[in-house]
Design an enzyme around this catalytic site. Structure first.
Site, PDB file in Angstrom:
ATOM      1  N   GLU A  36      10.800 -56.233  -0.753  1.00 44.60           N
ATOM      2  CA  GLU A  36      11.279 -56.584   0.569  1.00 44.60           C
ATOM      3  C   GLU A  36      10.306 -57.197   1.320  1.00 44.60           C
ATOM      4  O   GLU A  36       9.180 -56.688   1.413  1.00 44.60           O
ATOM      5  CB  GLU A  36      11.932 -55.472   0.988  1.00 44.60           C
ATOM      6  CG  GLU A  36      12.620 -55.587   2.473  1.00 44.60           C
ATOM      7  CD  GLU A  36      13.343 -54.781   3.210  1.00 44.60           C
ATOM      8  OE1 GLU A  36      14.133 -55.059   4.218  1.00 44.60           O
ATOM      9  OE2 GLU A  36      13.447 -53.384   2.710  1.00 44.60           O
ATOM     10  N   GLU A  78       5.082 -55.002   5.389  1.00 42.02           N
ATOM     11  CA  GLU A  78       5.384 -55.224   6.693  1.00 42.02           C
ATOM     12  C   GLU A  78       3.866 -54.784   7.159  1.00 42.02           C
ATOM     13  O   GLU A  78       3.487 -53.875   6.916  1.00 42.02           O
ATOM     14  CB  GLU A  78       6.413 -53.976   7.099  1.00 42.02           C
ATOM     15  CG  GLU A  78       6.549 -53.912   8.590  1.00 42.02           C
ATOM     16  CD  GLU A  78       7.144 -55.210   9.471  1.00 42.02           C
ATOM     17  OE1 GLU A  78       6.234 -56.042  10.090  1.00 42.02           O
ATOM     18  OE2 GLU A  78       7.982 -55.646   8.808  1.00 42.02           O
ATOM     19  N   ASP A 101      -0.133 -59.014   4.390  1.00 47.29           N
ATOM     20  CA  ASP A 101       0.663 -60.429   4.205  1.00 47.29           C
ATOM     21  C   ASP A 101       1.327 -60.711   3.003  1.00 47.29           C
ATOM     22  O   ASP A 101       0.576 -60.429   2.014  1.00 47.29           O
ATOM     23  CB  ASP A 101      -0.339 -61.494   4.381  1.00 47.29           C
ATOM     24  CG  ASP A 101       0.290 -62.834   4.619  1.00 47.29           C
ATOM     25  OD1 ASP A 101       1.675 -63.031   4.470  1.00 47.29           O
ATOM     26  OD2 ASP A 101      -0.437 -63.858   4.435  1.00 47.29           O
ATOM     27  N   ASP A 152      12.027 -63.821  11.211  1.00 42.68           N
ATOM     28  CA  ASP A 152      11.974 -64.711  12.567  1.00 42.68           C
ATOM     29  C   ASP A 152      12.622 -66.154  12.455  1.00 42.68           C
ATOM     30  O   ASP A 152      12.067 -66.944  11.533  1.00 42.68           O
ATOM     31  CB  ASP A 152      10.521 -64.759  12.864  1.00 42.68           C
ATOM     32  CG  ASP A 152      10.196 -65.289  14.328  1.00 42.68           C
ATOM     33  OD1 ASP A 152      11.106 -66.180  14.806  1.00 42.68           O
ATOM     34  OD2 ASP A 152       9.693 -64.419  15.039  1.00 42.68           O
ATOM     35  N   THR A 202      23.061 -53.159  10.530  1.00 45.01           N
ATOM     36  CA  THR A 202      22.255 -52.333  11.192  1.00 45.01           C
ATOM     37  C   THR A 202      22.634 -52.495  12.879  1.00 45.01           C
ATOM     38  O   THR A 202      23.707 -53.193  13.291  1.00 45.01           O
ATOM     39  CB  THR A 202      20.753 -52.978  11.238  1.00 45.01           C
ATOM     40  OG1 THR A 202      20.817 -54.286  12.013  1.00 45.01           O
ATOM     41  CG2 THR A 202      20.356 -52.963   9.839  1.00 45.01           C
ATOM     42  N   LYS A 203      21.913 -51.596  13.981  1.00 42.27           N
ATOM     43  CA  LYS A 203      22.088 -51.667  15.158  1.00 42.27           C
ATOM     44  C   LYS A 203      22.134 -53.301  15.692  1.00 42.27           C
ATOM     45  O   LYS A 203      22.665 -53.742  16.482  1.00 42.27           O
ATOM     46  CB  LYS A 203      21.253 -50.624  15.778  1.00 42.27           C
ATOM     47  CG  LYS A 203      21.616 -49.242  15.563  1.00 42.27           C
ATOM     48  CD  LYS A 203      20.746 -48.278  16.378  1.00 42.27           C
ATOM     49  CE  LYS A 203      21.161 -46.830  15.825  1.00 42.27           C
ATOM     50  NZ  LYS A 203      20.131 -45.702  16.462  1.00 42.27           N
TER      51      LYS A 203
END
Length: 247
Positions: A79, A104, A131, A154, A225-226
């Site tokens: 992921e 992450e 990274d 993003d 998700t929220k």
């Protein structure tokens, strides 16, 4: 969800996908993240201190020994950019037979996922706080992955910034080479222009095949998700793109 944002600025010819997967990396121009401002909570910091030594793997420019890292041999899913780890923990709980290697760089997100792992008693996740582009290039050999998840990277919504998006031909070629035949690459975004770019870029990669005529239905394992529920309430669409490695 994640803090993944940028992509290579050069293109690779698709017939050379296998060779492209081993091409040198250029850290100054290829990044899978941007540093985010903000501080984590005391609970997140405590989770990093207490659980980090067991579940956070150090980056090293050498092939990862997944059996040693996870303590077993199991299908491996990468992921890229898990944000605060809500979907990651949900999927890992649904799929205890799979191992999840998660990249992450945002420390509060790392702490948040570690907290979720403790609360849900998850042991099939390992985190590399580095990274993802370098992790892919230096730690993951060809054919080692059973799946790849890239959820809500993003969008860089301004047209002049589209070149910074993560999903670009060079990275997709490297990922495709590291997915075993029959394995999958699953992306999701709530920006339609980015979804269309994902479909175009993955569709042009000769090692990959679309599982749908266009966009795919949301697989059952990916939760809303929220963040996603909020977007849907505001009238934003969400698009899933699901390709498999050709056999």
């Amino acid at each position: 969800m994640g803090s993944i944002v940028t992509a290579p600025t050069h293109a690779l010819a698709s017939p050379g996908a296998a060779r492209a997967a081993d091409a040198p990396f250029h850290p100054r121009t290829i990044k899978s993240f941007v540093r985010r401002a903000g501080r984590g909570t005391a609970g997140q910091a405590r989770a990093v201190e207490e659980l980090g030594p067991r579940f956070v793997l150090p980056y090293a420019p050498a092939a990862l020994d997944t059996v040693a890292a996870f303590g077993r041999s199991a299908p491996l899913v990468l992921e890229i950019g898990f944000g605060m780890g809500e979907a990651t923990a949900h999927i890992a709980g649904l799929r205890p037979e799979d191992d999840f290697l998660c990249c992450e760089v945002h420390e509060p997100g790392v702490g948040a996922l570690l907290k979720r792992m403790r609360e849900q008693q998850l042991t099939n996740i390992r985190i590399v706080q580095h990274d993802a582009v370098e992790v892919i290039g230096h730690m993951l050999p060809e054919g080692c992955l059973d799946g790849v998840h890239i959820f809500f990277p993003d969008p860089w919504h301004k047209k002049k910034h589209h070149k910074r998006r993560l999903i670009q031909p060079p990275l997709v070629a490297r990922l495709a080479a590291r997915i075993r035949p029959g394995g999958y690459l699953h992306c999701a975004t709530d920006w339609q222009s980015y979804a269309e770019q994902m479909l175009q870029v993955l569709g042009a990669e000769p090692l990959l095949r679309n599982t749908a005529a266009g966009f795919a239905p949301r697989p059952d394992y990916r939760p809303r998700t929220k963040f996603e529920h909020r977007g849907l309430r505001l009238g934003h669409g969400v698009w899933d793109v699901l390709f498999v490695r050709r056999i």
